[in-house]
Design a protein around this motif. Structure first.
Motif, PDB file in Angstrom:
ATOM      1  N   PHE A 358       0.841  -1.193   0.000  1.00  0.00           N
ATOM      2  CA  PHE A 358       0.000   0.000   0.000  1.00  0.00           C
ATOM      3  C   PHE A 358       0.873   1.239   0.000  1.00  0.00           C
ATOM      4  CE2 PHE A 358      -2.177  -3.351   2.306  1.00  0.00           C
ATOM      5  CZ  PHE A 358      -3.473  -3.315   1.817  1.00  0.00           C
ATOM      6  N   ILE A 359       0.422   2.285  -0.665  1.00  0.00           N
ATOM      7  CA  ILE A 359       0.997   3.622  -0.514  1.00  0.00           C
ATOM      8  C   ILE A 359      -0.020   4.429   0.277  1.00  0.00           C
ATOM      9  CG2 ILE A 359       1.766   5.705  -1.706  1.00  0.00           C
ATOM     10  CD1 ILE A 359       2.663   3.938  -4.006  1.00  0.00           C
ATOM     11  N   VAL A 360       0.405   4.912   1.440  1.00  0.00           N
ATOM     12  CA  VAL A 360      -0.537   5.503   2.389  1.00  0.00           C
ATOM     13  C   VAL A 360      -0.026   6.841   2.904  1.00  0.00           C
ATOM     14  CG1 VAL A 360      -1.252   3.185   3.102  1.00  0.00           C
ATOM     15  CG2 VAL A 360       0.514   4.373   4.400  1.00  0.00           C
ATOM     16  N   PRO A 361      -0.933   7.703   3.413  1.00  0.00           N
ATOM     17  CA  PRO A 361      -0.491   8.949   4.039  1.00  0.00           C
ATOM     18  C   PRO A 361       0.307   8.647   5.307  1.00  0.00           C
ATOM     19  CG  PRO A 361      -2.865   8.969   3.597  1.00  0.00           C
ATOM     20  CD  PRO A 361      -2.396   7.567   3.397  1.00  0.00           C
ATOM     21  N   ASP A 362       1.311   9.447   5.561  1.00  0.00           N
ATOM     22  CA  ASP A 362       2.157   9.261   6.741  1.00  0.00           C
ATOM     23  C   ASP A 362       1.499   9.973   7.925  1.00  0.00           C
ATOM     24  OD1 ASP A 362       4.177   8.679   8.451  1.00  0.00           O
ATOM     25  OD2 ASP A 362       5.682   9.961   7.523  1.00  0.00           O
ATOM     26  N   ARG A 363       0.513   9.310   8.519  1.00  0.00           N
ATOM     27  CA  ARG A 363      -0.217   9.887   9.645  1.00  0.00           C
ATOM     28  C   ARG A 363      -0.714   8.767  10.558  1.00  0.00           C
ATOM     29  NH1 ARG A 363      -5.474   8.879   8.523  1.00  0.00           N
ATOM     30  NH2 ARG A 363      -6.232   8.962   6.357  1.00  0.00           N
ATOM     31  N   PRO A 364      -1.012   9.076  11.794  1.00  0.00           N
ATOM     32  CA  PRO A 364      -1.475   8.057  12.740  1.00  0.00           C
ATOM     33  C   PRO A 364      -2.806   7.435  12.296  1.00  0.00           C
ATOM     34  CG  PRO A 364      -0.818  10.059  13.883  1.00  0.00           C
ATOM     35  CD  PRO A 364      -0.842  10.402  12.432  1.00  0.00           C
ATOM     36  N   GLY A 365      -2.994   6.184  12.655  1.00  0.00           N
ATOM     37  CA  GLY A 365      -4.258   5.514  12.411  1.00  0.00           C
ATOM     38  C   GLY A 365      -4.334   4.704  11.137  1.00  0.00           C
ATOM     39  N   LYS A 387       8.321   1.023   5.265  1.00  0.00           N
ATOM     40  CA  LYS A 387       9.702   1.334   4.909  1.00  0.00           C
ATOM     41  C   LYS A 387       9.740   2.166   3.638  1.00  0.00           C
ATOM     42  CE  LYS A 387      14.140  -1.056   4.307  1.00  0.00           C
ATOM     43  NZ  LYS A 387      14.782  -2.374   4.200  1.00  0.00           N
ATOM     44  N   GLY A 388      10.449   3.270   3.672  1.00  0.00           N
ATOM     45  CA  GLY A 388      10.681   4.049   2.460  1.00  0.00           C
ATOM     46  C   GLY A 388       9.524   4.951   2.102  1.00  0.00           C
ATOM     47  N   ARG A 389       9.768   5.791   1.132  1.00  0.00           N
ATOM     48  CA  ARG A 389       8.778   6.751   0.656  1.00  0.00           C
ATOM     49  C   ARG A 389       8.071   6.236  -0.587  1.00  0.00           C
ATOM     50  NH1 ARG A 389       7.300  10.988   4.049  1.00  0.00           N
ATOM     51  NH2 ARG A 389       8.836  10.773   5.714  1.00  0.00           N
ATOM     52  N   GLY A 390       6.830   6.644  -0.766  1.00  0.00           N
ATOM     53  CA  GLY A 390       6.058   6.232  -1.919  1.00  0.00           C
ATOM     54  C   GLY A 390       6.290   7.083  -3.132  1.00  0.00           C
ATOM     55  N   GLY A 391       7.138   8.093  -3.033  1.00  0.00           N
ATOM     56  CA  GLY A 391       7.454   8.908  -4.204  1.00  0.00           C
ATOM     57  C   GLY A 391       6.848  10.290  -4.145  1.00  0.00           C
ATOM     58  N   GLU A 392       5.927  10.533  -3.204  1.00  0.00           N
ATOM     59  CA  GLU A 392       5.339  11.851  -3.065  1.00  0.00           C
ATOM     60  C   GLU A 392       5.435  12.264  -1.603  1.00  0.00           C
ATOM     61  OE1 GLU A 392       1.427  12.078  -4.691  1.00  0.00           O
ATOM     62  OE2 GLU A 392       2.000  11.176  -6.604  1.00  0.00           O
ATOM     63  N   GLU A 393       5.505  13.571  -1.364  1.00  0.00           N
ATOM     64  CA  GLU A 393       5.663  14.092  -0.021  1.00  0.00           C
ATOM     65  C   GLU A 393       4.502  13.635   0.855  1.00  0.00           C
ATOM     66  OE1 GLU A 393       8.181  15.700   2.545  1.00  0.00           O
ATOM     67  OE2 GLU A 393       8.489  15.656   0.380  1.00  0.00           O
ATOM     68  N   GLY A 394       4.850  13.156   2.056  1.00  0.00           N
ATOM     69  CA  GLY A 394       3.814  12.778   3.000  1.00  0.00           C
ATOM     70  C   GLY A 394       3.240  11.399   2.800  1.00  0.00           C
TER      71      GLY A 394
END
Length: 435
Positions: A358-365, A387-394
């Motif tokens: 999954f590529i998900v927002p970096d936020r709690p929950g 692990k790692g970034r999905g390619g877009e900020e956040g």
């Protein structure tokens, strides 16, 4: 020695020119093995002036490929025009109706119209052969229809597209992402300018439908192949697979599913995680490999060059040698009217382990929502990785591996998550083989 087998070639691209070169280079050997000479009597292509690296001046040239089938002195028409319909199909129908055997490397045409052409060839008493349509120079069709003829084939699966395998293994070796490696493959000639048929799995699905028909004695059902390509595979997936002891390969799988009230035909093309100990894990570059499992023979592995001038031309000429010997036979190993008609089998009850990314927002929950969906769908999680970034900020990449369970559970979990703002992009699902 018997009279020559006179052939006409329609289409003089890479493979067509390769057929000319092979027949000219190995003419004496071919004649001895075929028990008669194989002679090119006519050729056809769009451009007479193009330099194809072979001398065509000694052959009768026909501008319209359809005219090839009307030549009275021709015994066999070899089609390398391409395309599931249009000129290729018109030529096939005309040649067979005119009492000429037909050889093709055209997997799309056979996947869509193979049953029609096989029935026509049987009625006309001529051969329809297409060894070169699946896995290039690997004699997998002959292996299944002849070498494994005494076996009930239980499953056939493998790496059926060299372009996808080149891209995935290059991503594995270099750490680069899909778009970058695809562009390189196009520059090197491994991928077409429009790579859709390859990278979206359609080419592999054509080949899988043909293999399934031969392996199981069933009517071709290309329309029922579940198809997912490799365009969604990221470098992060490759790296995560390696960390878990796997490689990623595009795998086509076909088998008869007998778990329902009536048997069904299961066919799917999808990227898989392959354990490093499995024979398919070591298949890299533009190589193809097909595994067939029979009730008495066990597991057979066919591996080799799946495309290219030499291997594909070799398969075409092997078909011509069979025809020269008088070995016609049924195109799909048994008469077309005896092929079993099966409905598509559903995948939900199939048991296995899966990798989900999954590529998900970096936020709690977010993780809690994903795990809750898995719990509610009855999916047991073996490991969870963020692990790692999905390619877009956040955004971050979250991956998980499931314990063995029915695929319907994974589908239900994804249904629960559909439309959630906790999932930024469509998830990637890959089944796991081995390990």
């Amino acid at each position: 020695m018997a009279e020559p087998l006179n052939i006409a070639l329609a289409g003089l691209g890479t493979v067509g020119a390769g057929v000319v070169r092979l027949i000219e280079t190995n003419a004496e050997l071919i004649a001895r093995r075929a028990r008669r000479p194989i002679r090119i009597s006519a050729v056809s292509a769009r451009d007479r002036t193009k330099d194809r690296g072979v001398d065509l001046s000694g052959y009768r040239w026909l501008d319209d490929p359809a005219d090839v089938a009307g030549q009275s002195d021709i015994d066999v028409v070899v089609e390398m025009v391409g395309g599931s319909d249009g000129p290729a199909l018109a030529l096939a129908r005309k040649a067979i109706a005119g009492g000429k055997s037909f050889v093709t490397a055209n997997k799309a045409m056979i996947a869509h119209h193979g049953l029609e052409l096989a029935a026509a060839a049987e009625a006309a008493g001529v051969a329809l052969k297409f060894e070169a349509a699946v896995a290039g120079g690997i004699p997998v069709i002959k292996g299944l229809s002849e070498g494994a003829a005494a076996n009930a084939i239980e499953r056939v699966y493998g790496i059926l597209n060299g372009t996808c395998n080149y891209i995935l293994s290059t991503m594995e070796d270099t750490g680069r992402d899909f778009a970058d490696v695809l562009a390189e493959a196009q520059r090197l000639g491994y991928a077409e300018a429009d790579p859709t048929f390859d990278v979206e799995g359609i080419d592999a699905a054509h080949k899988l439908a043909i293999l399934a028909g031969i392996a199981f004695g069933t009517r071709l059902r290309f329309d029922a192949v579940e198809t997912t390509g490799i365009s969604g595979v990221m470098a992060a997936d490759i790296a995560q697979a390696r960390a878990l002891g796997y490689v990623i390969r595009l795998i086509g799988t076909a088998e008869i599913d007998r778990r329902g009230a009536a048997p069904g035909l299961f066919q799917r093309v999808r990227p898989h995680l392959i354990h490093c100990d499995h024979p398919l894990a070591s298949v890299d570059g533009a190589t193809n490999a097909v595994v067939a499992e029979g009730n008495f023979m066990g597991r057979l592995l066919f591996q080799g060059a799946g495309a290219g001038e030499g291997p594909t031309a070799s398969a075409v000429v092997a078909d011509l040698i069979d025809i020269a010997r008088g070995e016609k036979g049924a195109a799909f190993s048994m008469p077309s009217h005896e092929l079993e008609s099966l409905e598509p089998a559903q995948s939900g009850h199939r048991l296995g382990r899966s990798y989900l990314r999954f590529i998900v927002p970096d936020r709690p929950g977010v993780l809690a929502e994903i795990t809750a969906a898995m719990r509610d769908a009855g999916v047991s999680i073996e490991s969870f990785i963020q692990k790692g970034r999905g390619g877009e900020e956040g955004e971050v990449i979250v991956a998980l591996v499931t314990h063995e369970g029915p695929e319907s559970g994974v589908s239900e979990a994804l249904r629960i998550l559909q439309g959630s703002d906790s999932v930024a992009k469509p998830p990637l699902v890959m089944q796991i083989i081995g390990g």
